[in-house]
Design a protein around this motif. Structure first.
Motif, PDB file in Angstrom:
ATOM      1  N   ASN A 196       0.813  -1.221   0.000  1.00 14.13           N
ATOM      2  CA  ASN A 196       0.000   0.000   0.000  1.00 14.13           C
ATOM      3  C   ASN A 196       0.851   1.279   0.000  1.00 14.13           C
ATOM      4  N   MET A 197       1.901   1.284  -0.736  1.00 10.58           N
ATOM      5  CA  MET A 197       2.734   2.452  -1.069  1.00 10.58           C
ATOM      6  C   MET A 197       2.784   3.590  -0.046  1.00 10.58           C
ATOM      7  N   CYS A 198       3.837   3.612   0.752  1.00 10.66           N
ATOM      8  CA  CYS A 198       4.012   4.710   1.715  1.00 10.66           C
ATOM      9  C   CYS A 198       5.439   4.691   2.258  1.00 10.66           C
ATOM     10  N   GLY A 199       5.831   5.749   2.984  1.00 13.78           N
ATOM     11  CA  GLY A 199       7.182   5.849   3.504  1.00 13.78           C
ATOM     12  C   GLY A 199       7.467   4.834   4.609  1.00 13.78           C
ATOM     13  N   GLY A 200       6.414   4.405   5.285  1.00 12.78           N
ATOM     14  CA  GLY A 200       6.560   3.361   6.293  1.00 12.78           C
ATOM     15  C   GLY A 200       7.091   3.816   7.635  1.00 12.78           C
ATOM     16  N   ILE A 201       6.885   5.094   7.949  1.00 12.60           N
ATOM     17  CA  ILE A 201       7.306   5.554   9.274  1.00 12.60           C
ATOM     18  C   ILE A 201       6.120   5.435  10.233  1.00 12.60           C
ATOM     19  N   ILE A 202       6.310   4.695  11.298  1.00 11.99           N
ATOM     20  CA  ILE A 202       5.268   4.606  12.324  1.00 11.99           C
ATOM     21  C   ILE A 202       5.686   5.585  13.411  1.00 11.99           C
ATOM     22  N   SER A 203       4.908   6.656  13.538  1.00 14.35           N
ATOM     23  CA  SER A 203       5.324   7.779  14.376  1.00 14.35           C
ATOM     24  C   SER A 203       5.449   7.372  15.845  1.00 14.35           C
ATOM     25  N   GLU A 204       6.184   8.202  16.561  1.00 11.64           N
ATOM     26  CA  GLU A 204       6.414   8.002  17.985  1.00 11.64           C
ATOM     27  C   GLU A 204       5.073   7.874  18.736  1.00 11.64           C
ATOM     28  N   SER A 205       4.138   8.789  18.421  1.00 10.53           N
ATOM     29  CA  SER A 205       2.866   8.750  19.149  1.00 10.53           C
ATOM     30  C   SER A 205       2.068   7.499  18.787  1.00 10.53           C
ATOM     31  N   LEU A 206       2.117   7.083  17.523  1.00 12.73           N
ATOM     32  CA  LEU A 206       1.362   5.885  17.139  1.00 12.73           C
ATOM     33  C   LEU A 206       1.976   4.638  17.771  1.00 12.73           C
ATOM     34  N   VAL A 207       3.297   4.566  17.785  1.00 13.36           N
ATOM     35  CA  VAL A 207       3.966   3.426  18.417  1.00 13.36           C
ATOM     36  C   VAL A 207       3.488   3.313  19.869  1.00 13.36           C
ATOM     37  N   GLN A 208       3.457   4.455  20.560  1.00 10.84           N
ATOM     38  CA  GLN A 208       3.064   4.456  21.978  1.00 10.84           C
ATOM     39  C   GLN A 208       1.580   4.131  22.156  1.00 10.84           C
ATOM     40  N   ASN A 209       0.736   4.731  21.300  1.00  2.00           N
ATOM     41  CA  ASN A 209      -0.702   4.475  21.435  1.00  2.00           C
ATOM     42  C   ASN A 209      -1.024   3.005  21.177  1.00  2.00           C
ATOM     43  N   LEU A 210      -0.403   2.453  20.134  1.00  2.89           N
ATOM     44  CA  LEU A 210      -0.671   1.049  19.827  1.00  2.89           C
ATOM     45  C   LEU A 210      -0.189   0.151  20.968  1.00  2.89           C
ATOM     46  N   ALA A 211       0.998   0.463  21.506  1.00  4.24           N
ATOM     47  CA  ALA A 211       1.532  -0.361  22.604  1.00  4.24           C
ATOM     48  C   ALA A 211       0.604  -0.280  23.820  1.00  4.24           C
ATOM     49  N   THR A 212       0.074   0.911  24.094  1.00  2.00           N
ATOM     50  CA  THR A 212      -0.843   1.061  25.223  1.00  2.00           C
ATOM     51  C   THR A 212      -2.120   0.257  24.978  1.00  2.00           C
ATOM     52  N   GLU A 213      -2.516   0.140  23.709  1.00  2.00           N
ATOM     53  CA  GLU A 213      -3.733  -0.618  23.372  1.00  2.00           C
ATOM     54  C   GLU A 213      -3.457  -2.128  23.330  1.00  2.00           C
ATOM     55  N   GLY A 214      -2.189  -2.512  23.531  1.00  2.00           N
ATOM     56  CA  GLY A 214      -1.848  -3.936  23.494  1.00  2.00           C
ATOM     57  C   GLY A 214      -1.435  -4.409  22.106  1.00  2.00           C
ATOM     58  N   LYS A 223       1.913  14.215   7.307  1.00  2.00           N
ATOM     59  CA  LYS A 223       2.624  13.418   8.321  1.00  2.00           C
ATOM     60  C   LYS A 223       1.690  12.438   9.024  1.00  2.00           C
ATOM     61  N   ASP A 224       2.247  11.334   9.458  1.00  2.00           N
ATOM     62  CA  ASP A 224       1.543  10.430  10.361  1.00  2.00           C
ATOM     63  C   ASP A 224       0.158  10.036   9.837  1.00  2.00           C
ATOM     64  N   GLY A 225       0.062   9.752   8.555  1.00  2.00           N
ATOM     65  CA  GLY A 225      -1.221   9.344   7.973  1.00  2.00           C
ATOM     66  C   GLY A 225      -1.757   8.088   8.647  1.00  2.00           C
ATOM     67  N   ILE A 226      -0.849   7.173   9.009  1.00  2.00           N
ATOM     68  CA  ILE A 226      -1.316   5.927   9.634  1.00  2.00           C
ATOM     69  C   ILE A 226      -1.829   6.231  11.049  1.00  2.00           C
ATOM     70  N   GLY A 227      -1.161   7.179  11.707  1.00  2.00           N
ATOM     71  CA  GLY A 227      -1.624   7.605  13.040  1.00  2.00           C
ATOM     72  C   GLY A 227      -3.022   8.210  12.951  1.00  2.00           C
ATOM     73  N   ALA A 228      -3.261   8.985  11.893  1.00  2.00           N
ATOM     74  CA  ALA A 228      -4.593   9.586  11.708  1.00  2.00           C
ATOM     75  C   ALA A 228      -5.609   8.495  11.389  1.00  2.00           C
ATOM     76  N   ALA A 229      -5.185   7.486  10.615  1.00  2.00           N
ATOM     77  CA  ALA A 229      -6.088   6.377  10.288  1.00  2.00           C
ATOM     78  C   ALA A 229      -6.494   5.650  11.569  1.00  2.00           C
ATOM     79  N   TYR A 230      -5.528   5.487  12.477  1.00  2.00           N
ATOM     80  CA  TYR A 230      -5.833   4.854  13.769  1.00  2.00           C
ATOM     81  C   TYR A 230      -6.857   5.688  14.548  1.00  2.00           C
ATOM     82  N   ARG A 231      -6.652   7.006  14.556  1.00  2.00           N
ATOM     83  CA  ARG A 231      -7.539   7.871  15.349  1.00  2.00           C
ATOM     84  C   ARG A 231      -8.951   7.905  14.772  1.00  2.00           C
TER      85      ARG A 231
END
Ligand SMILES: Cc1cc2nc3c(=O)[nH]c(=O)nc-3n(C[C@H](O)[C@H](O)[C@H](O)COP(=O)(O)OP(=O)(O)OC[C@H]3O[C@@H](n4cnc5c(N)ncnc54)[C@H](O)[C@@H]3O)c2cc1C
Lengths: 487, 123
Positions: free
Chosen positions: A94-112, A353-361
């Motif tokens: 799905n074509m992207c830079g593949g950076i998982i932002s600091e906030s997304l890494v933390q949010n996902l980890a908090t969610e398990g 920036k952080d398109g995947i983080g926005a997708a999560y939100r």
């Protein structure tokens, strides 16, 4: 019946080589359900279609099922996805830079949702900012790998060894574990029947659902299916980008690019932003700008800044793959209707920036609304729209901050001032690193643009910047004078 | 080491946070194990050994109290720091992110209740 010329074909109807060729057939549009009906809630046995199994679709399905289980609700969730994320080449990516932002890494980890080493090809602990006036490394104060570099597919076409799991596959797996079913195929027809949405996957009979979550991103012509449904939906505006993958090998990457994301602020016409992101055996090069074409890429890859950070044996034309996906730049005003919700890129996303983080939100907000508040237009307005608005409003401030970045990009003494201030901060231990933290959050997309903007208004930041600007201008004018005197 | 590529590597016996410290973050173990140790009058009591995926130090995020225990790597461990600011921003936008923390806390209360029952029975 509406039967347009399929996207990706020329006027004579000949198909182009694009992956996205599909024939759209919208059929007759039946009666729409009444808006705001109280009966519009999910109940035991409700059927949910999620169109698209990228991050938005998988995260939506995962949380929808997780929250439904918490309240004792049994749902049937079908994720409809044409790609196979276990296959290399464009079919699985799905074509992207593949950076998982600091906030997304933390949010996902908090969610398990912890991202395993098989998915995170490289932990990123620093940013290397390259400008014509010099380069500076901005490191995280905690000396911790806080950002993940992943690939969206298992590898490019010429992948030598399938060592890594695709990020999208990992998330899709989590949603399957939570109870979602994956239907492999492309949705080519959407309609209404008895006030419920009906979805057809190419080659199959149409299926009726209680709720449809649209998570098709912005690179699918299939979004047209919804633009003509009378929901008031119009796809987000987007712009073309460029991504190239290069094989360098893990050892060479460790030695050269290391665990830094390399960001370029270069005064090249039409180039807005460029980055080189080290992964496992490959590096991704991402370019954002106006009318990106080969000439622009050529100019970029031949700059001393790019040549200097890539290994000497690297050849710019020896790429493993290249794609030109679109990136959303302006979200949708009303990404919902009765029984339909648009999540991720095809709804509202963060600017650049952080398109995947926005997708999560957005996906989680939509899932939460569907489980706890209902699936009517009104329920989504109350429960879902605020999450979209937060992102959209922040993008407005983002536009201002990117404008400032553009000024820096175009003004040599401003670039020198930024370099000077950042370098000074990075050399001093225990001091507030104001410029570094602004740059870090701008590049990583970890903080809202509003936060970043407010930090730039702090007197200490402004004082430091003014001083650096002054010291950057003075030597230049002095130099001019001496040169003038010599003449 | 195997496991996640994210977080910071702590060597065996290395302290992640110390009891009594002021805390502005919590932690998620990415790989390896972490000992949770309480110190009182110079004596250490091992409260438990936390495993990969577990959340630790969450009390410091909610209370303005010093850390109630020391976290120490047992063997090599990889630990991700969760910033209070990021977490609070997110909880404000989406309170359901706290579901898992509530689950962790209620699990610990249950464990502690069982421990009290066991200790009382031993007396
Ligand atoms: C150059 C570039 C670099 C980027 N870099 C980053 C980055 O480093 N970090 C970051 O966080 N974000 C980045 N992004 C943004 C990121 O790619 C998106 O925000 C993210 O992919 C959005 O996820 P999504 O699930 O909404 O959409 P997508 O990832 O686009 O997924 C959409 C899914 O829908 C499926 N689909 C499409 N049509 C149909 C159909 N008709 N039927 C069924 N399924 C269908 C597709 O196959 C796909 O799987 C970048 C974007 C670009 C263009």
């Amino acid at each position: 019946m509406w039967n347009p010329r399929p996207v990706g074909t020329d006027t004579k109807g000949n198909m182009s080589s694009t992956d996205w060729v599909e024939t759209l057939d919208l059929g007759e549009i039946a009666e729409m359900p009444a808006a705001g009906s109280d009966a519009l809630t999910l109940v035991d046995g409700s059927r949910v279609a999620v169109i698209g199994g990228g991050p938005a679709g998988s995260i939506f399905s995962y949380f929808l099922l997780e929250m439904a289980t918490r309240v004792g609700l049994e749902l049937n969730v079908d994720i409809i996805e044409p790609r196979d994320f276990e296959r290399p080449a464009p079919i699985g990516c799905n074509m992207c830079g593949g950076i998982i932002s600091e906030s997304l890494v933390q949010n996902l980890a908090t969610e398990g949702i912890n991202l395993p080493g098989k998915v995170v090809q490289r932990g990123i602990d620093s940013y290397m900012l390259h400008m014509d006036v010099g380069s500076v490394r901005i490191a995280t104060p905690l000396q911790e790998m806080r950002i993940g570099a992943v690939t969206r597919g298992p590898g490019p076409r010429d992948v030598k060894e399938m060592k890594w799991e695709s990020f999208d596959h990992h998330l899709l797996k989590r949603s399957i574990e939570a109870g979602a079913k994956v239907v492999q195929g492309r949705v080519d027809h959407v309609d209404w029947t008895d006030g419920r949405p009906q979805v057809r996957t190419k080659g199959n009979l149409p299926e009726t659902y209680d709720l449809v979550a649209v998570a098709m991103g912005v690179n699918s012509p299939g979004l047209k299916l919804f633009e003509t449904l009378g929901l008031g939906y119009e796809r987000p505006s987007s712009t073309k980008t460029l991504i190239r993958e290069y094989y360098l090998g893990e050892e060479v990457i460790n030695r050269t690019l290391g665990s830094s994301m390399h960001v370029f602020l270069l005064d090249i016409p039409r180039l807005e932003f460029a980055a080189i992101i080290p992964k496992g055996d490959y590096v991704s090069m991402c370019l954002l700008g106006e009318d990106i074409d080969n000439a622009l890429v050529e100019e970029f890859v031949n700059t001393p800044e790019v040549q200097g950070c890539m290994p000497p044996e690297w050849k710019a034309d020896a790429r493993s793959c290249q794609c030109m996906p679109r990136i959303a730049v302006q979200g949708v005003k009303k990404p919902f209707a009765d029984r339909v919700v648009f999540i991720g890129d095809c709804g509202v996303t963060r600017l650049y920036k952080d398109g995947i983080g926005a997708a999560y939100r957005t996906s989680k907000a939509a899932a939460r609304t569907a489980v706890f508040e209902g699936i009517s237009e009104e329920a989504f307005r109350q429960g879902y729209l605020p999450a979209c608005r937060t992102i959209a409003n922040d993008n407005l401030i983002g536009k201002v901050t990117f404008l400032a970045t553009r000024v820096i990009q175009k003004t040599r003494f401003a670039r020198r001032a930024v370099l000077r201030m950042t370098k000074k901060e990075q050399q001093k231990e225990g001091h507030r690193r104001r410029m570094s933290s602004v740059l870090w959050d701008m590049f990583s997309g970890s903080a809202p643009y509003k936060d970043i903007f407010l930090r730039t208004l702090h007197p200490a930041f402004l004082g430091g910047l003014s001083w650096s600007l002054l010291t950057s201008v003075i030597p230049a004018s002095k130099k001019k004078k001496t040169e003038g005197a010599k003449k | 080491m195997s496991g996640g590529a994210l977080g910071k590597v702590y060597q065996d016996g290395e302290i992640i946070v110390r009891q009594g410290d002021h805390g502005e973050s919590m932690f998620v173990i990415q790989a390896g194990q972490v000992e949770v140790v309480a110190e009182r009058e110079g004596e250490e009591t091992l409260l438990r050994v936390a495993q990969a995926g577990e959340l630790l130090g969450e009390m410091a995020i909610f209370e303005k109290q010093p850390r109630s225990a020391t976290l120490r790597a047992l063997g090599e461990a990889k630990v991700l720091t969760i910033d209070k600011k990021n977490f609070m921003r997110r909880i404000n936008e989406d309170p359901t992110i706290a579901f898992r923390i509530l689950e962790t806390m209620s699990h610990r209360v249950r464990e502690l209740s069982n421990e009290i029952v066991r200790l009382k029975a031993e007396k």
